[in-house]
Every structure is written in structure tokens, then in C-alpha cells.
Design a protein around this motif. Structure first.
Motif, mmCIF file in Angstrom:
data_model
loop_
_atom_site.group_PDB
_atom_site.id
_atom_site.type_symbol
_atom_site.label_atom_id
_atom_site.label_comp_id
_atom_site.label_asym_id
_atom_site.label_seq_id
_atom_site.Cartn_x
_atom_site.Cartn_y
_atom_site.Cartn_z
ATOM 1 N N SER A 190 9.710 26.226 -27.927
ATOM 2 C CA SER A 190 8.945 27.426 -28.256
ATOM 3 C C SER A 190 7.763 27.054 -29.148
ATOM 4 N N GLY A 191 6.996 28.082 -29.530
ATOM 5 C CA GLY A 191 5.828 27.831 -30.367
ATOM 6 C C GLY A 191 4.633 27.414 -29.530
ATOM 7 N N HIS A 192 3.577 26.992 -30.211
ATOM 8 C CA HIS A 192 2.333 26.633 -29.567
ATOM 9 C C HIS A 192 2.346 25.175 -29.116
ATOM 10 N N ILE A 193 1.511 24.870 -28.145
ATOM 11 C CA ILE A 193 1.261 23.478 -27.799
ATOM 12 C C ILE A 193 0.414 22.890 -28.917
ATOM 13 N N PRO A 194 0.883 21.847 -29.594
ATOM 14 C CA PRO A 194 0.108 21.327 -30.738
ATOM 15 C C PRO A 194 -1.222 20.736 -30.276
ATOM 16 N N SER A 195 -2.268 21.098 -30.967
ATOM 17 C CA SER A 195 -3.595 20.585 -30.600
ATOM 18 C C SER A 195 -3.675 19.078 -30.755
ATOM 19 N N SER A 196 -2.812 18.510 -31.606
ATOM 20 C CA SER A 196 -2.836 17.061 -31.831
ATOM 21 C C SER A 196 -2.468 16.265 -30.589
ATOM 22 N N ILE A 197 -1.854 16.917 -29.595
ATOM 23 C CA ILE A 197 -1.533 16.212 -28.350
ATOM 24 C C ILE A 197 -2.806 15.651 -27.717
ATOM 25 N N GLY A 198 -3.913 16.299 -27.968
ATOM 26 C CA GLY A 198 -5.185 15.816 -27.447
ATOM 27 C C GLY A 198 -5.612 14.485 -28.014
#
Length: 385
Positions: A190-198
Motif C-alpha cells: 500500500s501507499g505511494h510508489i516512492p519517487s526514489s525508485i527513479g
């Protein structure tokens, strides 16, 4: 082989294998009586050491139904690869505590298809500094993904798919510069896809589908220049597709269906010329179908069904010379269908326009195909000149 290592190997095998008299049948598994599934190498000390264990897949041994993971595994200090498939099915077992004791050697850890492998993923896996492959898919694992996995500086492949993992995706995974495959499909995340994955700049495949992820698709994903496969389907994502996705010029598979996006489709598709499959169905998209989709010369599958798309089908879609599956069913499309005879023949039953009651089809002198076309376009009015 060192006697202590041999005894540890016996215990590991006896906890796994169907062979009842393993010690008697294979007293020297690294030499005179080699056993399928055990790989050994002679090392600098002049002794043979176990470097790889394979269980559950042919031609190697199958497991007994009450197989478990024995702690003696931790005494195999030269073990580089551990592969256990379809093994733990009856007796519940966990990933052996203390697995970080194999940090000096272990490069590949693959425990897949084990429904009785339960419990949490130990955070100490993050201390396996030489690990290149971590595959824990199709097990009974639960709890959160440890943020310590972000410390796996050499890992290239993380597959935690089809478990019961919950909580947020750790942003620390974006720090793994060597990561090329990240598969978290089929969990309860759950939660957001972390932007750090980029920031995981080597990613080629990312599958986060089949979870409970919310929020917007982060624009940082547009920084993943080498990404070829992106699947975010069947979540609860909302909002517009970020324009930065136009930077994914090497993307071949973009699977985003089953999210309540409820926006208009963007018009950046002409930049994604390597796309082979695009799935945007069941997501509440409205407005017109972008004409730029017709620029995707390698596109073989296009799924836009079960949305609220209106207006006419762009004539550019007929230019998709490699398309073999086109589904525009159950929208609000209207007007003439812009496809010629060759296009219709080529797709046949792989063309679906049903549920668009205001579409009409006029095909010059192809009366012989009436029954086929009527089946294809059930729900649309069909006329023949």
C-alpha cells in the motif's frame, strides 16, 4: 571435505530430500558418489566445499512433503547459490535465522513456489553483501519489505512477487544502482510508489501490479532511461500519466490497466516508438483516443477497453502494421470504423469493438464476410456497400 561441513550437509539434505538413507547412498557427495543438486569446488585449502544446492527441479531431487530449512545450512561457508523450488508444502518453515552468516559467499538466493515458507523476510538479508539475485516469489511470506534490502549494493534481481507482503515499498530500493529487475507483483503493498525508485538507474523491468498502491505515478520514473517493462496494473493509482514517461524511449511493455485514473489520455505516444504492448483498459479514461497512437510502428497489442473514451477512432490506428490484438470495446466511440479489408482480415477475432453502439462499419463489396464481421462488432451497426 571437512567432516563438520559434511555433517552439516547431511543434516540439510535429510531435512529436505525424499531419500531416506542419504548418508549411506551418498557418503561422499563431492567426490566418488556425486549427487544431483549438490555442486562442489576444490578451493585453496585443498578441500572440496559445497558451493551450490539445487532442490525441487529436475534433474535434481524432489523434496519430501514435510521438508524444512535446517539451520545447519549456515555452516556451509562457501555456499554461493541456494535454489529451492516447490519444496516447502506441508510443514511450515521460515527463512533460517542467521542467514547473514553466509555474507562472505552467497550470491544467489532463490526460494520459489514454497507455500509453507512463511514469516517475514529477515532484515539481515540486507547484509548479504555479495548477493546478486534475490528471488522469494510464490511463497507464504508476510510482513513488510525490509528497508535494509536497499543495502544490497550488488543485487541485480529482486523478485518478491506473489506473497502476502504488506506496508509501503521502501524508498531505499532506489539506492540500488545495480538493480535491473524489481518484481513486487501480487502482494498487499500500500501507499505511494516512492519517487526514489527513479534513482535506480539500471532498472530494465519493474512490476508493481496487483497491489493496493495509491496516489499518482511519480514523474521520476521518466528518469529510468533503460526501462523496457513497466507494469503498475490493478492498483488504486489515480491522476494523469506524467509527461516524463515520454522519456522512456526504450520501453516495450507498458501495462497500466485496472487503476481509477479518470483523466484524459496524454498525447506523447509518438515518442515511445519501441512499444510492443500498451494496456490502459478499465481505468476510467475519457475524451478522445490520441491520434499519436498510430505512430507506434512496433505495437502488437493495444488494450483500451472498458473506459469512457468517446469520439471517433483515429484513422492513424489503421497504420499499425504490426498490431495483432486491438480491443476498444465498451467505450462511447462513434462514427465510421476507419479500417480497410486487409486490416480486418489480419486481426480477425483479435479485433474487438463491441459495446460501442454508435460505431458503424461500411466495407466495400465484402458481403461474404458479414457473419464474421457481425460477430466481431456485436453492439455496433454494420453496413455493406
Amino acid at each position: 571435505m571437512d567432516p563438520n561441513e559434511l555433517e552439516s550437509l547431511f543434516r540439510v539434505m535429510e531435512a529436505l530430500t525424499m531419500e531416506i538413507e542419504w548418508r549411506r547412498h551418498y557418503p561422499h557427495p563431492c567426490s566418488s558418489t556425486p549427487w544431483p543438486g549438490i555442486h562442489c569446488e576444490q578451493q585453496d585449502d585443498g578441500l572440496s566445499h559445497v558451493t551450490r544446492i539445487d532442490f525441487g527441479s529436475l534433474p535434481n531431487s524432489t523434496c519430501k512433503r514435510n521438508a524444512t530449512m535446517d539451520p545447519s545450512l549456515l555452516q556451509l561457508k562457501s555456499l554461493r547459490g541456494l535454489f529451492i523450488l516447490n519444496c516447502f508444502v506441508d510443514s511450515k518453515t521460515t527463512i533460517v535465522p542467521g542467514i547473514s552468516k553466509l555474507a562472505s559467499s552467497l550470491q544467489m538466493l532463490s526460494l520459489r513456489g514454497n507455500p509453507s515458507l512463511v514469516g517475514e523476510i529477515p532484515s539481515e538479508i540486507g547484509r548479504l553483501s555479495k548477493l546478486e539475485v534475490l528471488s522469494l516469489s510464490q511463497n507464504g511470506l508476510s510482513g513488510q519489505i525490509p528497508k535494509e534490502l536497499g543495502d544490497l549494493a550488488k543485487v541485480e534481481h529482486i523478485d518478491l512477487s506473489y506473497n502476502a507482503l504488506s506496508g509501503a515499498i521502501p524508498g531505499e530500493l532506489g539506492a540500488i544502482k545495480s538493480l535491473s529487475i524489481l518484481d513486487l507483483n501480487g502482494n498487499l503493498l500500500s501507499g505511494h510508489i516512492p519517487s526514489s525508485i527513479g534513482e535506480a538507474s539500471q532498472l530494465q523491468k519493474m512490476d508493481l501490479s496487483g497491489n493496493r498502491l495509491t496516489g499518482r505515478i511519480p514523474s521520476s520514473l521518466g528518469s529510468l532511461a533503460g526501462l523496457k517493462f513497466l507494469a503498475l496494473s490493478d492498483n488504486e493509482l489515480t491522476g494523469e500519466l506524467p509527461q516524463s514517461l515520454a522519456n522512456l524511449v526504450g520501453i516495450e511493455y507498458l501495462i497500466l490497466h485496472g487503476n481509477p485514473m479518470r483523466v484524459e489520455l496524454p498525447d506523447f505516444w509518438s515518442k515511445l516508438t519501441n512499444l510492443s504492448e500498451l494496456s490502459l483498459s478499465s481505468s476510467g479514461y475519457f475524451g478522445s483516443i490520441p491520434a499519436s497512437l498510430g505512430d507506434l510502428i512496433y505495437l502488437s497489442e493495444l488494450s483500451l477497453e472498458d473506459n469512457l473514451l468517446n469520439g471517433s477512432i483515429p484513422s492513424s490506428i489503421a497504420r499499425l502494421s504490426n498490431i495483432y490484438h486491438l480491443n476498444l470495446s465498451n467505450n462511447l466511440l462513434s462514427g465510421p470504423v476507419p479500417f480497410q479489408r486487409d486490416f480486418l482480415y489480419r486481426l480477425g477475432e483479435n479485433l474487438d469493438l463491441r459495446g460501442n453502439v454508435d460505431l458503424c462499419l461500411t466495407v466495400d463489396r465484402i458481403v461474404v464476410q458479414a457473419e464474421i464481421l457481425a460477430a466481431l462488432f456485436a453492439g455496433a451497426s454494420t453496413s455493406f456497400a
